[in-house]
Design a protein around this motif. Sequence first.
Motif, short mmCIF file in Angstrom:
data_model
loop_
_atom_site.label_atom_id
_atom_site.label_comp_id
_atom_site.label_asym_id
_atom_site.label_seq_id
_atom_site.Cartn_x
_atom_site.Cartn_y
_atom_site.Cartn_z
N CYS A 29 0.83 -1.21 0.00
CA CYS A 29 0.00 0.00 0.00
C CYS A 29 0.87 1.26 0.00
N ARG A 68 -4.56 -4.12 -6.15
CA ARG A 68 -4.36 -2.77 -5.61
C ARG A 68 -5.10 -2.59 -4.29
N GLU A 69 -6.25 -3.21 -4.18
CA GLU A 69 -7.02 -3.14 -2.94
C GLU A 69 -6.30 -3.96 -1.87
N HIS A 70 -6.24 -3.42 -0.66
CA HIS A 70 -5.59 -4.14 0.44
C HIS A 70 -6.50 -5.28 0.88
N HIS A 119 -0.68 -8.06 3.02
CA HIS A 119 -1.35 -7.77 1.75
C HIS A 119 -1.12 -8.96 0.82
#
Length: 169
Positions: A29, A68-70, A119
């Motif tokens: 992130c 891309r999203e955690h 992640h």
Amino acid sequence: MPLDEPGARVPLDLAAYERRVRSGPCFICAFLDGEPGYEHELLYDDGAHAAFLSRYPTLPGYTLVVPREHVEDVIRDLTPEAYLRLQAVVHKVARAVGEVLQPERTYVLSLGSMQGNAHVHWHVAPLPPGVPYERQQYHALMAEHGVLPQTPQQRTDLATRIRAALAAG
């Protein structure tokens, strides 16, 4: 220099690395948000997924592919459709890395821990031809055996070649 020759790898301060990943922000992130100190060579970004060269490669071209999203759990946090979209990106990136580096084998696996590097991320690790069998597989992936030294220019040059293969593919 072959990966098994003395001097091919340099030690990684594993204690400092562990402190950073366990007490710092999510490195993925932080990288995607552009935070200083978390820079990586971006190879691919489709708005939902990204791929970038590892800062601590144990093999030439070692790449990470991430949503891309955690998300922290590949099973609970991704729908079957989201999982398959991520796997399609892993495949696309691994093919481009392979085209550039011509590995004997490409290792593709998901590692991480809820205690650090939580992640979800996939490792694309191209094994160069000629690595002795006893230094392949997990041995080749373990930073405990050192990481490959690389200059910023070497990373940039490799990233440029992989990005070109992705664009052509």
